[in-house]
Design a protein around this motif. Structure first.
Motif, PDB file in Angstrom:
ATOM      1  N   VAL A  27       0.853  -1.184   0.000  1.00 59.23           N
ATOM      2  CA  VAL A  27       0.000   0.000   0.000  1.00 59.23           C
ATOM      3  C   VAL A  27       0.890   1.235   0.000  1.00 59.23           C
ATOM      4  O   VAL A  27       1.786   1.375   0.819  1.00 59.23           O
ATOM      5  N   GLY A  28       0.685   2.100  -0.934  1.00 59.85           N
ATOM      6  CA  GLY A  28       1.465   3.332  -1.031  1.00 59.85           C
ATOM      7  C   GLY A  28       2.650   3.239  -1.971  1.00 59.85           C
ATOM      8  O   GLY A  28       3.183   4.260  -2.389  1.00 59.85           O
ATOM      9  N   GLY A  31       2.249   4.742  -5.588  1.00 61.14           N
ATOM     10  CA  GLY A  31       0.909   5.326  -5.585  1.00 61.14           C
ATOM     11  C   GLY A  31      -0.224   4.321  -5.439  1.00 61.14           C
ATOM     12  O   GLY A  31      -1.387   4.669  -5.635  1.00 61.14           O
ATOM     13  N   THR A  33      -3.142   2.365  -3.969  1.00 60.14           N
ATOM     14  CA  THR A  33      -4.100   2.615  -2.898  1.00 60.14           C
ATOM     15  C   THR A  33      -4.483   1.298  -2.234  1.00 60.14           C
ATOM     16  O   THR A  33      -4.164   0.212  -2.740  1.00 60.14           O
ATOM     17  N   VAL A  34      -5.194   1.408  -1.121  1.00 56.61           N
ATOM     18  CA  VAL A  34      -5.690   0.213  -0.429  1.00 56.61           C
ATOM     19  C   VAL A  34      -6.578  -0.583  -1.382  1.00 56.61           C
ATOM     20  O   VAL A  34      -6.484  -1.808  -1.463  1.00 56.61           O
ATOM     21  N   SER A  35      -7.414   0.110  -2.129  1.00 55.32           N
ATOM     22  CA  SER A  35      -8.307  -0.569  -3.087  1.00 55.32           C
ATOM     23  C   SER A  35      -7.517  -1.312  -4.159  1.00 55.32           C
ATOM     24  O   SER A  35      -7.861  -2.440  -4.521  1.00 55.32           O
ATOM     25  N   ASP A  36      -6.460  -0.686  -4.669  1.00 56.73           N
ATOM     26  CA  ASP A  36      -5.633  -1.322  -5.698  1.00 56.73           C
ATOM     27  C   ASP A  36      -5.006  -2.613  -5.176  1.00 56.73           C
ATOM     28  O   ASP A  36      -5.034  -3.644  -5.846  1.00 56.73           O
ATOM     29  N   ARG A  45     -11.019  -4.389   0.991  1.00 55.24           N
ATOM     30  CA  ARG A  45     -10.266  -3.311   1.655  1.00 55.24           C
ATOM     31  C   ARG A  45     -10.296  -3.514   3.162  1.00 55.24           C
ATOM     32  O   ARG A  45      -9.334  -3.220   3.859  1.00 55.24           O
TER      33      ARG A  45
END
Length: 120
Positions: A27-28, A31, A33-36, A45
């Motif tokens: 995560v991060g 870039g 995201t938590v969703s990704d 999530r």
């Protein structure tokens, strides 16, 4: 109308702590995201949020309010002799703010500055 028949026992996945940490670490990155990350690993999530909370409670992950310092590579001797001025470091805080200071600043002073910047 479509019907789906599930035969057998529904599978419940078990995640080892190392796997959870690996997924949380993504995560991060670049870039993401938590969703990704959740979509990539076929989880919700909420799994990620629950794992964070669980691992923080166990002390495996630092709490959001804790300051974490990562080691910096030491400059080579040639770089040190070339540059007599101390190197400047940049600390990116959890709230997105950045703190720039000299690399030879005492750790206690850096921690005080971080607390002050986060509180502002």
């Amino acid at each position: 109308m479509r019907h789906e028949v599930i035969v057998g026992v529904e599978r419940r996945r078990r995640w080892r702590e190392e796997e959870k940490l690996s997924i949380l670490g993504k995560v991060g990155l670049n870039g993401a995201t938590v969703s990704d990350v959740a979509r990539c690993h076929d989880i919700t999530r909420q799994h990620i949020y629950q794992w964070r909370q669980e691992l923080r409670r166990k002390g495996v992950l630092p709490r959001a309010s804790e300051t974490v310092f990562l080691p910096l590579p030491s400059p080579s001797e040639s770089e040190q002799s070339r540059d007599r001025q101390p190197l400047e470091i940049e600390v990116v805080l959890g709230n997105g703010r950045k703190l720039r200071c000299a690399s030879d600043l005492p750790l206690e002073r850096v921690q005080q500055l971080i607390r002050a910047v986060e509180a502002a």
